[in-house]
Design a protein around this motif. Structure first.
Motif, PDB file in Angstrom:
ATOM      1  N   TRP A 222     -10.125 -24.619  -6.912  1.00 37.62           N
ATOM      2  CA  TRP A 222     -11.255 -24.190  -7.304  1.00 37.62           C
ATOM      3  C   TRP A 222     -12.407 -24.637  -6.071  1.00 37.62           C
ATOM      4  N   LEU A 223     -12.004 -25.623  -5.557  1.00 33.87           N
ATOM      5  CA  LEU A 223     -12.605 -26.175  -4.399  1.00 33.87           C
ATOM      6  C   LEU A 223     -12.480 -25.496  -2.982  1.00 33.87           C
ATOM      7  N   ASN A 224     -11.555 -25.082  -2.669  1.00 34.48           N
ATOM      8  CA  ASN A 224     -11.011 -24.324  -1.730  1.00 34.48           C
ATOM      9  C   ASN A 224     -11.927 -22.882  -1.807  1.00 34.48           C
ATOM     10  N   GLU A 225     -11.472 -22.384  -3.162  1.00 32.35           N
ATOM     11  CA  GLU A 225     -12.072 -20.906  -3.148  1.00 32.35           C
ATOM     12  C   GLU A 225     -13.804 -21.152  -3.321  1.00 32.35           C
ATOM     13  N   GLY A 226     -14.091 -22.141  -3.924  1.00 32.35           N
ATOM     14  CA  GLY A 226     -15.600 -22.385  -3.940  1.00 32.35           C
ATOM     15  C   GLY A 226     -16.076 -22.349  -2.749  1.00 32.35           C
ATOM     16  N   GLU A 251     -26.923 -15.164 -14.086  1.00 30.76           N
ATOM     17  CA  GLU A 251     -27.209 -15.325 -15.596  1.00 30.76           C
ATOM     18  C   GLU A 251     -25.958 -15.623 -16.022  1.00 30.76           C
ATOM     19  N   GLN A 252     -24.711 -15.354 -15.454  1.00 36.75           N
ATOM     20  CA  GLN A 252     -23.648 -15.517 -16.274  1.00 36.75           C
ATOM     21  C   GLN A 252     -23.177 -17.001 -16.271  1.00 36.75           C
ATOM     22  N   ARG A 253     -22.739 -17.480 -17.482  1.00 37.41           N
ATOM     23  CA  ARG A 253     -22.527 -19.066 -17.817  1.00 37.41           C
ATOM     24  C   ARG A 253     -21.113 -19.203 -17.159  1.00 37.41           C
ATOM     25  N   PRO A 254     -21.024 -20.042 -16.176  1.00 34.41           N
ATOM     26  CA  PRO A 254     -19.737 -20.629 -15.617  1.00 34.41           C
ATOM     27  C   PRO A 254     -18.912 -21.385 -16.776  1.00 34.41           C
ATOM     28  N   MET A 255     -17.911 -21.651 -16.075  1.00 33.33           N
ATOM     29  CA  MET A 255     -16.966 -22.536 -16.989  1.00 33.33           C
ATOM     30  C   MET A 255     -17.994 -24.189 -16.705  1.00 33.33           C
ATOM     31  N   GLU A 256     -17.725 -24.906 -17.716  1.00 36.28           N
ATOM     32  CA  GLU A 256     -18.337 -26.293 -17.678  1.00 36.28           C
ATOM     33  C   GLU A 256     -17.360 -27.241 -16.572  1.00 36.28           C
ATOM     34  N   LEU A 257     -18.134 -28.081 -15.794  1.00 35.53           N
ATOM     35  CA  LEU A 257     -17.540 -28.848 -14.622  1.00 35.53           C
ATOM     36  C   LEU A 257     -16.221 -29.204 -14.825  1.00 35.53           C
ATOM     37  N   TYR A 258     -16.060 -30.046 -16.148  1.00 35.78           N
ATOM     38  CA  TYR A 258     -14.508 -30.642 -16.095  1.00 35.78           C
ATOM     39  C   TYR A 258     -13.469 -29.346 -16.286  1.00 35.78           C
ATOM     40  N   SER A 259     -13.923 -28.291 -16.849  1.00 33.23           N
ATOM     41  CA  SER A 259     -12.821 -27.441 -17.023  1.00 33.23           C
ATOM     42  C   SER A 259     -12.531 -26.586 -15.745  1.00 33.23           C
ATOM     43  N   VAL A 260     -13.408 -26.682 -14.831  1.00 32.90           N
ATOM     44  CA  VAL A 260     -13.509 -26.059 -13.312  1.00 32.90           C
ATOM     45  C   VAL A 260     -12.358 -26.982 -12.808  1.00 32.90           C
ATOM     46  N   ILE A 261     -12.820 -28.259 -12.782  1.00 36.54           N
ATOM     47  CA  ILE A 261     -11.864 -29.335 -12.162  1.00 36.54           C
ATOM     48  C   ILE A 261     -10.637 -29.353 -12.501  1.00 36.54           C
ATOM     49  N   SER A 262     -10.392 -29.115 -13.645  1.00 38.56           N
ATOM     50  CA  SER A 262      -9.080 -29.303 -14.372  1.00 38.56           C
ATOM     51  C   SER A 262      -8.300 -27.870 -14.190  1.00 38.56           C
ATOM     52  N   SER A 263      -8.687 -26.960 -13.601  1.00 38.08           N
ATOM     53  CA  SER A 263      -8.168 -25.451 -13.567  1.00 38.08           C
ATOM     54  C   SER A 263      -7.011 -25.157 -12.638  1.00 38.08           C
ATOM     55  N   GLU A 264      -6.406 -26.398 -11.934  1.00 36.03           N
ATOM     56  CA  GLU A 264      -5.543 -25.961 -10.848  1.00 36.03           C
ATOM     57  C   GLU A 264      -4.405 -25.163 -11.623  1.00 36.03           C
ATOM     58  N   THR A 265      -3.938 -25.368 -12.638  1.00 35.39           N
ATOM     59  CA  THR A 265      -2.654 -24.603 -13.048  1.00 35.39           C
ATOM     60  C   THR A 265      -2.929 -23.444 -13.792  1.00 35.39           C
ATOM     61  N   GLN A 266      -4.266 -22.937 -13.899  1.00 36.03           N
ATOM     62  CA  GLN A 266      -4.848 -21.729 -14.517  1.00 36.03           C
ATOM     63  C   GLN A 266      -4.756 -20.478 -13.850  1.00 36.03           C
ATOM     64  N   TRP A 267      -4.873 -20.800 -12.301  1.00 42.93           N
ATOM     65  CA  TRP A 267      -5.035 -19.514 -11.610  1.00 42.93           C
ATOM     66  C   TRP A 267      -3.818 -18.661 -11.624  1.00 42.93           C
ATOM     67  N   GLY A 268      -4.078 -17.544 -12.083  1.00 46.03           N
ATOM     68  CA  GLY A 268      -3.184 -16.539 -12.095  1.00 46.03           C
ATOM     69  C   GLY A 268      -2.844 -16.157 -13.543  1.00 46.03           C
ATOM     70  N   SER A 269      -3.239 -17.323 -14.554  1.00 47.93           N
ATOM     71  CA  SER A 269      -2.923 -17.191 -16.083  1.00 47.93           C
ATOM     72  C   SER A 269      -3.895 -16.705 -16.876  1.00 47.93           C
ATOM     73  N   ILE A 270      -5.204 -16.751 -16.188  1.00 50.43           N
ATOM     74  CA  ILE A 270      -6.468 -16.340 -17.113  1.00 50.43           C
ATOM     75  C   ILE A 270      -7.212 -15.721 -15.940  1.00 50.43           C
ATOM     76  N   ASP A 271      -8.583 -15.351 -16.604  1.00 52.83           N
ATOM     77  CA  ASP A 271      -9.474 -14.378 -15.723  1.00 52.83           C
ATOM     78  C   ASP A 271      -9.759 -15.098 -14.408  1.00 52.83           C
ATOM     79  N   THR A 272      -9.069 -14.555 -13.220  1.00 51.56           N
ATOM     80  CA  THR A 272      -8.934 -15.298 -12.085  1.00 51.56           C
ATOM     81  C   THR A 272     -10.368 -15.101 -11.516  1.00 51.56           C
ATOM     82  N   GLY A 273     -11.047 -13.872 -11.805  1.00 53.73           N
ATOM     83  CA  GLY A 273     -12.446 -13.650 -11.340  1.00 53.73           C
ATOM     84  C   GLY A 273     -13.283 -14.513 -11.799  1.00 53.73           C
ATOM     85  N   TYR A 274     -13.214 -15.131 -13.053  1.00 53.60           N
ATOM     86  CA  TYR A 274     -13.903 -16.166 -13.595  1.00 53.60           C
ATOM     87  C   TYR A 274     -13.966 -17.387 -13.017  1.00 53.60           C
TER      88      TYR A 274
END
Length: 346
Positions: A222-226, A251-274
């Protein structure tokens, strides 16, 4: 480049193993710029020339490089950077004769090598150099002397979609949903040419991955891509600099901060664009918030131990100690930005 280049195919085969190894290892804008940015220096530019031959990397070099990884507790990635130089040279040697190369040094730090098939001109090259200088200035403002080191950035611009898909897929990547990709193993990026503006943004994005790897080592995705998403939006065409941003995106609401920070294993399994969007907007906010040093502290901590990512709890602690009301302030900032931008468009 021909769509079926046997020389490139055979020379890329030894790179596949190291790319897979490194992928496994590394995956386990506001209206003003930050104050006190170092001024960019005039780059020393060399003229265009054809790509020359380089010493190829043998497959056993990959195994030796991995075996030579230091076992000490102090992280040292020199073994990786040495391998990357050899792998990048082999990759360049496999390009067709229709490629030209542009080389320059930026801010006495970034060693840019740009390969292309004649689809880009001097104006594109000048913009790329200028934007990379500004990007590096941001890293200098956050990391100080920690960013004042040699950084190799290798970008290969393919002339059309077919050439991009052919080259990227030969390196073990599925290119169908992308227009650019950075390979850790060879420290090189493939970029599809889609007009100067889009290609420039993609080239900056992939270059930031090379900068992050050299300066920060292994960091959360998330940090690398951010960081890459944020810096690709640098707006040199605006009077006071800053970043391009659209209120429709904010205008689009992003993921909450801790959800973003904890997303390392989620890339590829949920909405990658989000995930890309959420990483961008949080990094964008941290980079452009004059009241916090949170991002600076986070990057400084990541740089201390480059072989290991900080975990979610460590990152949360760093950000919240630096900015205790970060979530509330972010939400208010986003609402205010949308209101300001909507007012400006009426």
């Amino acid at each position: 480049m021909k769509h079926d280049n046997p020389r490139l195919k055979y020379r890329l085969i030894p790179l596949l193993l190291v790319i897979l190894v490194f992928i496994g290892w590394f995956t386990g804008g506001g209206e003003r710029q930050p104050t006190a940015l170092p001024s960019s220096q005039t780059p020393q530019v060399t003229s265009l020339k054809k790509v020359g031959s380089n010493t190829p990397v043998k497959s056993q070099d990959n195994a030796k490089a991995i075996q030579d990884e230091p076992a000490s507790k102090v992280c040292n990635l020199d073994w990786l950077f040495d391998y990357q130089k050899r792998a990048a040279a082999q990759l360049a040697n496999g390009l067709g004769d229709d490629f030209s190369v542009f080389k320059t040094q930026i801010n006495q730090a970034i060693n840019l090598t740009l390969y292309h098939q004649g689809t880009i001109g001097d104006q594109f090259v000048a913009k790329l150099v200028n934007q990379l200088a500004v990007v590096h200035n941001y890293y200098l403002s956050m990391l100080g002397d920690g960013a004042a080191q040699a950084i190799d950035v290798n970008i290969i611009v393919l002339g059309d979609r077919a050439a991009y898909e052919d080259s990227a897929s030969q390196s073990g990547f599925d290119p169908r949903m992308s227009q650019g990709v950075f390979f850790h193993g060879s420290n090189s990026a493939f970029v599809e040419y889609k007009g100067d503006d889009i290609t420039l943004r993609t080239a900056i994005h992939e270059a930031v991955h090379a900068i992050n790897l050299k300066l920060l080592g292994r960091i959360p995705r998330w940090l690398n891509e951010g960081l890459a998403e944020t810096f690709e939006r640098i707006a040199l065409d605006q009077p006071h600099g800053g970043f391009h941003e659209a209120h429709t995106a904010l205008e689009q609401r992003p993921m909450e901060l801790y959800s973003v920070i904890s997303s390392e294993t989620q890339w590829g399994s949920i909405d990658t664009g989000y995930l890309y969007f959420s990483g961008w907007i949080w990094v964008h906010y941290l980079l452009n918030n004059e009241h916090t040093q949170a991002l600076k502290l986070l990057l400084s901590q990541e740089q201390i131990q480059m072989c290991h990512m900080l975990n979610a709890e460590q990152i949360t602690q760093i950000l919240e100690e630096a900015h205790p009301t970060i979530e509330q302030d972010f939400n208010q900032w986003r609402v205010n930005k949308v209101a300001q931008m909507e007012e400006a468009t009426h």
